[in-house]
Design a protein around this motif. Structure first.
Motif, mmCIF file in Angstrom:
data_model
loop_
_atom_site.group_PDB
_atom_site.id
_atom_site.type_symbol
_atom_site.label_atom_id
_atom_site.label_comp_id
_atom_site.label_asym_id
_atom_site.label_seq_id
_atom_site.Cartn_x
_atom_site.Cartn_y
_atom_site.Cartn_z
ATOM 1 N N GLU A 1 0.875 -1.266 0.075
ATOM 2 C CA GLU A 1 0.009 0.005 -0.171
ATOM 3 C C GLU A 1 0.849 1.325 -0.082
ATOM 4 N N GLU A 2 0.518 2.096 -0.914
ATOM 5 C CA GLU A 2 1.218 3.510 -1.153
ATOM 6 C C GLU A 2 0.551 4.791 -0.249
ATOM 7 N N ARG A 3 1.265 5.507 0.378
ATOM 8 C CA ARG A 3 0.643 6.918 0.561
ATOM 9 C C ARG A 3 1.482 7.849 0.299
ATOM 10 N N ARG A 4 0.927 8.723 -0.288
ATOM 11 C CA ARG A 4 1.944 9.863 -0.998
ATOM 12 C C ARG A 4 1.517 11.135 -0.224
ATOM 13 N N VAL A 5 2.367 12.335 -0.171
ATOM 14 C CA VAL A 5 2.124 13.595 0.221
ATOM 15 C C VAL A 5 3.207 14.294 -0.541
ATOM 16 N N THR A 6 2.581 15.547 -1.071
ATOM 17 C CA THR A 6 3.413 16.362 -1.800
ATOM 18 C C THR A 6 4.100 17.464 -0.610
ATOM 19 N N THR A 7 5.044 17.802 -0.847
ATOM 20 C CA THR A 7 5.630 18.738 -0.118
ATOM 21 C C THR A 7 5.795 20.251 -0.964
ATOM 22 N N ALA A 8 4.936 20.498 -1.640
ATOM 23 C CA ALA A 8 5.174 21.615 -2.381
ATOM 24 C C ALA A 8 3.927 22.551 -1.656
ATOM 25 N N VAL A 9 3.974 23.796 -2.178
ATOM 26 C CA VAL A 9 3.107 24.833 -1.489
ATOM 27 C C VAL A 9 1.845 24.630 -2.076
ATOM 28 N N GLN A 10 0.697 24.474 -1.354
ATOM 29 C CA GLN A 10 -0.369 24.202 -1.793
ATOM 30 C C GLN A 10 -1.426 25.505 -1.644
ATOM 31 N N THR A 11 -2.129 25.883 -2.485
ATOM 32 C CA THR A 11 -3.203 27.100 -2.364
ATOM 33 C C THR A 11 -4.577 26.567 -2.401
ATOM 34 N N VAL A 12 -5.310 27.077 -1.254
ATOM 35 C CA VAL A 12 -6.758 26.722 -1.348
ATOM 36 C C VAL A 12 -7.691 28.135 -1.429
ATOM 37 N N ASP A 13 -8.636 28.278 -2.030
ATOM 38 C CA ASP A 13 -9.390 29.430 -1.883
ATOM 39 C C ASP A 13 -10.666 29.036 -1.156
ATOM 40 N N LEU A 14 -10.808 29.238 0.209
ATOM 41 C CA LEU A 14 -11.844 28.872 1.053
ATOM 42 C C LEU A 14 -13.209 29.810 0.632
ATOM 43 N N PRO A 15 -13.940 28.983 0.713
ATOM 44 C CA PRO A 15 -15.490 29.336 0.069
ATOM 45 C C PRO A 15 -15.969 30.572 1.054
ATOM 46 N N ASN A 16 -17.239 31.410 0.269
ATOM 47 C CA ASN A 16 -17.504 32.336 1.107
ATOM 48 C C ASN A 16 -18.617 31.654 2.426
ATOM 49 N N ALA A 17 -18.232 32.402 3.498
ATOM 50 C CA ALA A 17 -19.215 32.186 4.632
ATOM 51 C C ALA A 17 -19.631 33.187 5.236
ATOM 52 N N LYS A 18 -20.902 32.889 5.789
ATOM 53 C CA LYS A 18 -21.833 33.949 6.358
ATOM 54 C C LYS A 18 -21.161 33.991 7.944
ATOM 55 N N VAL A 19 -20.771 35.102 8.354
ATOM 56 C CA VAL A 19 -20.406 35.178 9.683
ATOM 57 C C VAL A 19 -21.062 36.378 10.501
ATOM 58 N N VAL A 20 -21.195 36.493 11.684
ATOM 59 C CA VAL A 20 -21.792 37.824 12.214
ATOM 60 C C VAL A 20 -20.731 38.316 12.930
ATOM 61 N N ASP A 21 -20.361 39.668 12.561
ATOM 62 C CA ASP A 21 -19.246 40.308 13.103
ATOM 63 C C ASP A 21 -19.508 41.120 14.709
ATOM 64 N N ALA A 22 -18.656 41.562 15.336
ATOM 65 C CA ALA A 22 -18.842 42.024 16.755
ATOM 66 C C ALA A 22 -20.184 43.045 16.793
ATOM 67 N N ASN A 23 -20.670 43.719 15.586
ATOM 68 C CA ASN A 23 -21.739 44.531 16.104
ATOM 69 C C ASN A 23 -22.898 43.653 15.688
ATOM 70 N N GLY A 24 -22.852 42.744 15.297
ATOM 71 C CA GLY A 24 -23.803 41.756 14.941
ATOM 72 C C GLY A 24 -24.599 41.840 13.627
ATOM 73 N N TYR B 1 -16.915 45.292 11.100
ATOM 74 C CA TYR B 1 -16.688 45.267 9.768
ATOM 75 C C TYR B 1 -15.592 46.383 9.519
ATOM 76 N N ASN B 2 -15.844 47.526 10.028
ATOM 77 C CA ASN B 2 -14.596 48.500 9.410
ATOM 78 C C ASN B 2 -13.434 48.229 10.088
ATOM 79 N N GLU B 3 -12.981 47.513 11.269
ATOM 80 C CA GLU B 3 -11.826 47.234 11.523
ATOM 81 C C GLU B 3 -11.304 45.875 10.607
ATOM 82 N N LEU B 4 -12.348 45.102 10.184
ATOM 83 C CA LEU B 4 -11.771 44.101 9.053
ATOM 84 C C LEU B 4 -11.383 44.876 7.749
ATOM 85 N N LYS B 5 -11.983 46.068 7.478
ATOM 86 C CA LYS B 5 -11.658 46.640 6.260
ATOM 87 C C LYS B 5 -10.112 47.591 6.497
ATOM 88 N N SER B 6 -10.125 48.147 7.732
ATOM 89 C CA SER B 6 -9.127 48.960 7.837
ATOM 90 C C SER B 6 -7.610 48.429 8.453
#
Length: 296
Positions: free
Chosen positions: A111-134, A181-186
């Protein structure tokens, strides 16, 4: 006369008319059922102790080479650049291949198990989150990571890619929910640094190093986007009006001062009021004003 015989389960003579408790031979590494009636808990502790031990490669049994002789073309493993391959025979790790090339490895029971050591990039999908102001916001992120401990990535977690993406997305929701939201932007640099530090703690058990983690898209949720845009437009209009009024007052003041100092015209208080009123009306008006001349 009483005769004695040897019980296969005991090493001491046993009288044929005396029924003594039989004790099964104890195998090293197992749990004696007679000595420990709570047999359900004992194997769990042993399993946990063995799971914490590091994975080490052991020599392969020659029987696999003999069984694989008829399949010589299949008895080779190719290791690609920036890839680590672990060969397993009957549940035992026998070799860790890190150098690129072709290596002889019997195919029977492998049985073989393979793992790449190169840098991998993942685009995490959109998620709905409630900020500190609600306020609900839609946020996504870009993750760059690299496997630095291939043995941990292959054997300490079931799927290191799913493990990394799931834990990093949880960190993104936590950090975004603790800021407005303003803190996340600035404060983008501070937010990205906090994201990377907290995500690294989560993925270290899988042998993963976070190269970069930053927010990609940040918007208000659709249900409040229109209202928040109106709020932002109102704030911008208020700031603009404040600036316009301050400028208009300065213009009116400078106009009266220049008229009194640079000319021989004497202005009464009523004249000053009229001049200021006209200048403020023209400067602060939204629509284009039409001058009206009063002829006595």
């Amino acid at each position: 006369t009483a005769t004695t015989h040897r019980d296969p389960f005991r090493s001491v003579p046993v009288h044929p008319f005396i029924d003594l408790p039989r004790v099964a031979p104890t195998i090293p590494g197992t749990v004696n059922m007679a000595e420990n009636p709570l047999s359900d808990a004992a194997p769990t502790s042993q399993t946990m102790s063995r799971a914490g031990q590091p994975v080490e490669a052991v020599p392969r049994s020659p029987i696999f080479d003999i069984l694989s002789l008829p399949f010589i073309p299949c008895n080779f493993t190719v290791v690609n650049p920036r890839e680590v391959v672990a060969t397993i025979y009957c549940g035992t790790v026998t070799n860790i291949l890190e150098n690129p090339g072709c290596v002889y490895s019997p195919c029977c029971g492998k049985e073989e198990r393979r793992v790449t050591t190169a840098v991998q990039t993942v685009d995490l999908p959109n998620a709905k989150v409630v900020d500190a102001n609600g306020s609900p916001v839609m946020v996504s992120a870009v993750l760059n990571y690299q496997v630095v401990a291939p043995i941990k990535a292959m054997f300490d977690v079931q799927n290191y890619r799913v493990y990394a993406e799931t834990n990093v997305q949880a960190v993104v929701k936590k950090v975004v929910g603790s800021h407005t939201y303003n803190e996340l932007k600035s404060e983008t640099d501070t937010i990205n640094a906090a994201l990377k530090a907290q995500a690294q703690e989560k993925v270290t058990p899988a042998g993963i190093e976070i190269v970069a983690l930053q927010l990609n898209e940040l918007n208000y949720a659709p249900e409040i986007a229109a209202s928040m845009l109106k709020k932002q437009a109102a704030g911008a209009m208020l700031e603009a009006r404040t600036l316009i009024v301050a400028g208009a007052v300065q213009i009116a003041t400078d106009a009266i001062t220049q008229l009194e100092t640079s000319s021989q015209i004497s202005l009464t208080q009523e004249d000053k009021v009229k001049i200021v009123t006209n200048l403020l009306t023209v400067t602060c008006g939204v629509e284009e004003t039409t001058p009206v001349i009063s002829v006595n």
